[in-house]
Scaffold this motif. Sequence first.
Motif, PDB file in Angstrom:
ATOM      1  N   LYS A   1       0.792  -1.376   0.109  1.00  0.00           N
ATOM      2  CA  LYS A   1       0.169   0.112   0.026  1.00  0.00           C
ATOM      3  C   LYS A   1       1.082   1.382   0.020  1.00  0.00           C
ATOM      4  O   LYS A   1       0.621   2.216  -0.679  1.00  0.00           O
ATOM      5  N   GLN A   2       2.077   1.143   0.702  1.00  0.00           N
ATOM      6  CA  GLN A   2       2.843   2.483   0.857  1.00  0.00           C
ATOM      7  C   GLN A   2       3.391   2.773  -0.679  1.00  0.00           C
ATOM      8  O   GLN A   2       3.689   3.653  -0.954  1.00  0.00           O
ATOM      9  N   GLN A   3       4.083   1.540  -1.217  1.00  0.00           N
ATOM     10  CA  GLN A   3       4.458   1.551  -2.585  1.00  0.00           C
ATOM     11  C   GLN A   3       3.526   1.593  -3.961  1.00  0.00           C
ATOM     12  O   GLN A   3       4.004   1.808  -4.953  1.00  0.00           O
ATOM     13  N   HIS A   4       2.290   1.571  -3.687  1.00  0.00           N
ATOM     14  CA  HIS A   4       1.260   1.366  -4.633  1.00  0.00           C
ATOM     15  C   HIS A   4       1.387   0.188  -5.480  1.00  0.00           C
ATOM     16  O   HIS A   4       1.490   0.523  -6.561  1.00  0.00           O
ATOM     17  N   PHE A   5       1.627  -0.956  -4.772  1.00  0.00           N
ATOM     18  CA  PHE A   5       1.825  -2.078  -5.628  1.00  0.00           C
ATOM     19  C   PHE A   5       0.501  -2.880  -5.646  1.00  0.00           C
ATOM     20  O   PHE A   5       0.009  -3.083  -4.535  1.00  0.00           O
ATOM     21  N   ASP A   6      -0.074  -2.989  -6.847  1.00  0.00           N
ATOM     22  CA  ASP A   6      -1.175  -3.581  -7.005  1.00  0.00           C
ATOM     23  C   ASP A   6      -1.115  -5.162  -7.034  1.00  0.00           C
ATOM     24  O   ASP A   6      -0.855  -5.812  -7.870  1.00  0.00           O
ATOM     25  N   VAL A   7      -1.660  -5.657  -5.806  1.00  0.00           N
ATOM     26  CA  VAL A   7      -1.421  -6.950  -5.679  1.00  0.00           C
ATOM     27  C   VAL A   7      -2.692  -7.888  -6.563  1.00  0.00           C
ATOM     28  O   VAL A   7      -2.268  -9.074  -7.092  1.00  0.00           O
ATOM     29  N   VAL A   8      -3.818  -7.243  -6.509  1.00  0.00           N
ATOM     30  CA  VAL A   8      -4.738  -7.930  -7.348  1.00  0.00           C
ATOM     31  C   VAL A   8      -4.538  -8.114  -8.952  1.00  0.00           C
ATOM     32  O   VAL A   8      -4.855  -9.051  -9.541  1.00  0.00           O
ATOM     33  N   GLN A   9      -3.724  -6.916  -9.280  1.00  0.00           N
ATOM     34  CA  GLN A   9      -3.440  -7.089 -10.553  1.00  0.00           C
ATOM     35  C   GLN A   9      -2.251  -8.072 -10.981  1.00  0.00           C
ATOM     36  O   GLN A   9      -2.076  -8.801 -12.125  1.00  0.00           O
ATOM     37  N   TYR A  10      -1.294  -8.163  -9.967  1.00  0.00           N
ATOM     38  CA  TYR A  10      -0.320  -8.843 -10.173  1.00  0.00           C
ATOM     39  C   TYR A  10      -0.651 -10.310 -10.084  1.00  0.00           C
ATOM     40  O   TYR A  10      -0.396 -11.353 -11.070  1.00  0.00           O
ATOM     41  N   ASN A  11      -1.619 -10.817  -9.223  1.00  0.00           N
ATOM     42  CA  ASN A  11      -2.184 -12.067  -9.349  1.00  0.00           C
ATOM     43  C   ASN A  11      -3.055 -12.291 -10.572  1.00  0.00           C
ATOM     44  O   ASN A  11      -2.793 -13.660 -11.025  1.00  0.00           O
ATOM     45  N   GLN A  12      -3.741 -11.606 -11.008  1.00  0.00           N
ATOM     46  CA  GLN A  12      -4.392 -11.882 -12.523  1.00  0.00           C
ATOM     47  C   GLN A  12      -3.384 -12.058 -13.394  1.00  0.00           C
ATOM     48  O   GLN A  12      -3.703 -12.761 -14.390  1.00  0.00           O
ATOM     49  N   LEU A  13      -2.497 -11.034 -13.433  1.00  0.00           N
ATOM     50  CA  LEU A  13      -1.458 -11.369 -14.515  1.00  0.00           C
ATOM     51  C   LEU A  13      -0.781 -12.811 -14.330  1.00  0.00           C
ATOM     52  O   LEU A  13      -0.448 -13.342 -15.490  1.00  0.00           O
ATOM     53  N   LYS A  14      -0.214 -13.110 -13.158  1.00  0.00           N
ATOM     54  CA  LYS A  14       0.279 -14.407 -12.956  1.00  0.00           C
ATOM     55  C   LYS A  14      -0.819 -15.358 -13.355  1.00  0.00           C
ATOM     56  O   LYS A  14      -0.367 -16.631 -14.081  1.00  0.00           O
ATOM     57  N   GLU A  15      -1.983 -15.244 -13.231  1.00  0.00           N
ATOM     58  CA  GLU A  15      -2.803 -16.433 -13.503  1.00  0.00           C
ATOM     59  C   GLU A  15      -3.051 -16.646 -14.836  1.00  0.00           C
ATOM     60  O   GLU A  15      -3.185 -17.793 -15.493  1.00  0.00           O
ATOM     61  N   ASP A  16      -3.118 -15.454 -15.472  1.00  0.00           N
ATOM     62  CA  ASP A  16      -3.424 -15.520 -17.061  1.00  0.00           C
ATOM     63  C   ASP A  16      -2.058 -16.067 -17.652  1.00  0.00           C
ATOM     64  O   ASP A  16      -1.926 -16.877 -18.652  1.00  0.00           O
ATOM     65  N   LEU A  17      -0.848 -15.548 -17.298  1.00  0.00           N
ATOM     66  CA  LEU A  17       0.464 -16.381 -17.579  1.00  0.00           C
ATOM     67  C   LEU A  17       0.456 -17.832 -17.705  1.00  0.00           C
ATOM     68  O   LEU A  17       0.948 -18.512 -18.483  1.00  0.00           O
ATOM     69  N   ALA A  18      -0.074 -18.096 -16.283  1.00  0.00           N
ATOM     70  CA  ALA A  18      -0.126 -19.687 -16.219  1.00  0.00           C
ATOM     71  C   ALA A  18      -0.894 -20.283 -17.086  1.00  0.00           C
ATOM     72  O   ALA A  18      -0.633 -21.490 -17.738  1.00  0.00           O
ATOM     73  N   LYS A  19      -2.294 -19.993 -17.263  1.00  0.00           N
ATOM     74  CA  LYS A  19      -2.966 -20.397 -18.115  1.00  0.00           C
ATOM     75  C   LYS A  19      -2.555 -20.299 -19.627  1.00  0.00           C
ATOM     76  O   LYS A  19      -2.860 -21.401 -20.417  1.00  0.00           O
ATOM     77  N   ALA A  20      -2.083 -19.353 -20.145  1.00  0.00           N
ATOM     78  CA  ALA A  20      -1.426 -19.371 -21.636  1.00  0.00           C
ATOM     79  C   ALA A  20      -0.385 -20.175 -21.480  1.00  0.00           C
ATOM     80  O   ALA A  20      -0.191 -20.859 -22.664  1.00  0.00           O
ATOM     81  N   THR A  21       0.591 -20.584 -20.593  1.00  0.00           N
ATOM     82  CA  THR A  21       1.585 -21.370 -20.746  1.00  0.00           C
ATOM     83  C   THR A  21       1.314 -22.823 -20.980  1.00  0.00           C
ATOM     84  O   THR A  21       1.516 -23.601 -21.475  1.00  0.00           O
ATOM     85  N   GLU A  22       0.031 -23.263 -20.052  1.00  0.00           N
ATOM     86  CA  GLU A  22      -0.346 -24.449 -20.103  1.00  0.00           C
ATOM     87  C   GLU A  22      -1.178 -24.782 -21.427  1.00  0.00           C
ATOM     88  O   GLU A  22      -0.906 -25.847 -21.995  1.00  0.00           O
ATOM     89  N   ALA A  23      -1.789 -23.769 -21.765  1.00  0.00           N
ATOM     90  CA  ALA A  23      -2.425 -23.935 -23.316  1.00  0.00           C
ATOM     91  C   ALA A  23      -1.273 -24.113 -24.385  1.00  0.00           C
ATOM     92  O   ALA A  23      -1.790 -24.886 -25.576  1.00  0.00           O
ATOM     93  N   LEU A  24      -0.085 -23.301 -24.472  1.00  0.00           N
ATOM     94  CA  LEU A  24       0.679 -23.522 -25.291  1.00  0.00           C
ATOM     95  C   LEU A  24       1.427 -24.995 -25.072  1.00  0.00           C
ATOM     96  O   LEU A  24       1.744 -25.630 -25.978  1.00  0.00           O
TER      97      LEU A  24
END
Length: 335
Positions: free
Chosen positions: A292-315
């Motif tokens: 929160k102090q560094q304005h790091f979006d945890v929700v966005q980071y988790n969503q991107l990691k999840e999308d990357l995992a799905k794309a890697t599995e599909a590939l």
Amino acid sequence: MMLRRGPWPWRVRLLPTPRTLGRAYPRPPMPQILCVKLCGNLKYYQSNLYSTVVPPDEITVNYRHGLPLITLTLPSRKERCQFVVKPMLSTVGSFLQDLQNEDKGIKTAAIFTADGSEIAASTLMEVLLMNDFKLVINKITYDVQCPKKEKLSREQTTEMENMKSLVHRLFTALHLEEFQKKREHHLLEKIDYLKGQLQPLEQMKAKIEDRSEAKTSGLLWAGLAVLSVQGGAMAWLTWWVYSWDIMEPVTYFITFANSMVFFAYFIVTRQDYTYSAVKSRQFLHFFHKKSKQQHFDVVQYNQLKEDLAKATEALRRVRHSLYLQMPVEELNEKK
């Protein structure tokens, strides 16, 4: 001889054929040739001739060689253009996209039912052409009337369904490899894009994790120091200040107080009091506080990691399928 028909007169005259010269043959009967000359008002004649022409702004649907043919006027060029539709393959979205590709002046295009309900882009054109619909181009509505098809018998319907299934299987067999290669290329581009989005977040996350780990380790060392001071104090009070008979009840109540603290921790956190669980909890506490102090979006980071995992599995699945379909020569080259 004068004949009249309609509003204009028809003049008819008979013309003889050329005579046969220099021979004594009997003259054959002369054929009569009918010549028609138009006399009258040409404007009236033209108006009757072109009275069945389709209005320039009307959209028509006809069938040619078994395929629907949609004819409409492009708004920018004011030209009539025909679009051949493949009912079993084309969708409403692909048809609207073809319209916008053909005429760049089409900013908005949508299709509605006769009662005003919007039709989804994934709807097949075969379903759309069963009933009349409305085509809206640049906020201008066109009523489209579809020709009615004759209802097929049960045998014809069954034969048509079998033919559709056969065509679908043939299309899949012929274009599956090409589709999978396009899918692989699309997934590679998506993975590169996700990695590009994650790179700055990963760097920020690594810094926050280092600081949170340092604070957690400091807290654990502080706990060890408190326990060491407590043990030293109890030993000093037992052997130098008081006797064991006096300090024994004190140690009992201190142990009982620690048990109460552990039980309260379980009630609050619903977790057993273990050193690994306490460390993880404190680490997450410091991590989210720093985020929160560094304005790091945890929700966005988790969503991107999840999308990357799905794309890697599909590939991985697509490449495995392509690997199974490769000829023996290509497999040997890859090995």
